[in-house]
Scaffold this motif. Structure first.
Motif: not given
Ligand code: PLP
Length: 377
Positions: A60-64, A88-92, A147-149, A152-154, A180-185, A208-210
């Motif tokens: 359900s979410s990028g963090s999961e 790099g942000y990859h979740g909580w 990593l985000e290739p 985008h989090n910065i 590769f964390d492509e949650v934004v890209s 995720g996201k888009a």
């Molecule tokens: N990975 C990236 C690159 C993100 O930008 C985010 C959220 O901003 C996440 C992971 C975490 O996704 P979520 O907020 O859906 O848990």
């Protein structure tokens, strides 16, 4: 322009997406029971479109999704360490919620477990020597590099030519799972993600996201021999979640992906992104600001520095609070931007040239008004 921090790639309340989600919710009202036909259809569509996907699972979410990817990497390698990029942000969760918007490895949350946090090490983005140095010291003990290739989090920080290729070859050399964390890209820059654009294929990747224009769903996919270790395929790495593959979100994703597959949608996002970046550059010239605009596709970032930053420390050196103050003040002129320092503007398919003009008018008003305040910062 906030775009929900990225998901809203087609525009808010897209009619086709919303009606597909409603229809699925009324037809398939038993989440958490079995796989649905549309979940299989979405899986097949993504496997066809995303270079690294031999198979895929939904949560359900990028963090999961990043959590599952890292746990899988630890299980298959039998190693504990995790490498990530500064900024790099990859979740909580504890393994990844460190090293964001700070120059050190301070956890983002109280209560994070030291034992977990200390397994995470960061390297600066685009730093080839730093990466090679890390590998020589810790390569043999590292389970995964996430990593985000494209960062985008910065804002928008592009990989230098050859950087992702070096990351790929070093991970292969040391037996490290490349994620590769492509949650934004992902889907925003194309359904195949930045991996398709860069031509560098990771072992696992997370979308995720888009993916569903704002409905909660994330996809974790990758090499079949890795993915087969999940419990869903009879393996020992647990993959559970009551809402995994939720029909409403799956239907929203199928519709979003179909729209993003139309090349016209990419052309429009590109055009609107370009108009916004050109407009900002004009304003920066007009106000004689020492600022830089960086754009990739529909994402635009501003830095109060003469050249685009190459990593988090250069981005933090660029007085991000000044740009954030300007973006915040645009709300007073009817434009909602994400005002977190180093945040990005997200153009959507629903934006028109006249919307971009409105955004730039608000930017101009903001630049005129608090200029004296910023100059004192
Ligand atoms: N990975 C990236 C690159 C993100 O930008 C985010 C959220 O901003 C996440 C992971 C975490 O996704 P979520 O907020 O859906 O848990």
């Amino acid at each position: 322009m906030h775009g929900g921090s990225g998901p809203v790639v087609l525009g808010h309340a897209n009619l086709a997406v919303d009606s597909a989600a409603r229809d699925a919710a009324s037809r398939l009202g038993l989440p958490g029971v079995v796989r649905t036909d549309i979940e299989v259809e979405l899986a097949e569509t993504l496997v066809e479109s995303i270079p690294s996907f031999d198979s895929v699972l939904f949560c359900s979410s990028g963090s999961e999704a990043t959590y599952h990817a890292i746990r899988l990497a630890r299980a298959v390698t039998g190693r504990r360490k995790l490498l990530k990029v500064e900024g790099g942000y990859h979740g909580w969760h504890d393994s990844v919620a460190v090293g964001f918007l700070k120059g050190d490895l301070t956890p983002m949350s109280a209560g994070a477990l030291d034992d977990v946090v200390k397994q995470t090490i960061t390297v600066p983005f685009n730093d080839r020597d730093g990466l090679l140095g890390y590998m020589n010291e810790w390569g043999g003990e590292t389970a995964a590099f996430i990593l985000e290739p494209i960062m985008h989090n910065i804002g928008v920080i592009l990989p230098d030519p050859g950087y992702l290729e070096l990351v790929r070859s070093e991970c292969s050399r040391w037996g490290i799972v490349l994620i590769f964390d492509e949650v934004v890209s992902g889907v925003r820059h194309g359904v195949g993600g930045f991996q398709e654009i860069s031509g560098v294929t990771p072992d696992l990747s997370v979308f995720g996201k888009a993916l569903a224009n704002g409905y909660p769903i994330a996809a974790l996919g990758g090499r079949g021999d890795l993915m087969d270790n999940f419990s869903t395929g009879g393996g020992t790495v647990l993959f559970l979640g009551t809402y995994n593959g939720h029909p409403g979100s799956v239907a929203a994703a199928l519709t979003t992906v179909a729209i993003r597959k139309d090349p016209q949608s990419t052309l429009h996002l590109e055009k609107m992104g370009e108009s916004l970046a050109i407009g900002w550059r004009d304003l920066i010239g007009q106000f004689d600001l020492p600022w830089t605009v960086v754009r990739f596709g529909s994402i635009v970032a501003l830095y109060a520095s003469h050249k685009p930053p190459n990593n988090q420390s250069e981005a933090l050196d660029s007085s991000p609070e000044v740009v954030a103050a300007c973006r915040e003040s645009m709300a007073r002129y009817g434009v909602f931007e994400n005002a977190r320092p180093l945040a990005r503007s997200c153009v959507s398919l629903a934006h028109t040239e006249s919307d971009i003009e409105r955004v730039l008018e608000a930017a101009e008003m903001s630049l005129k008004e608090p200029l004296n305040i910023w100059m004192e910062l």
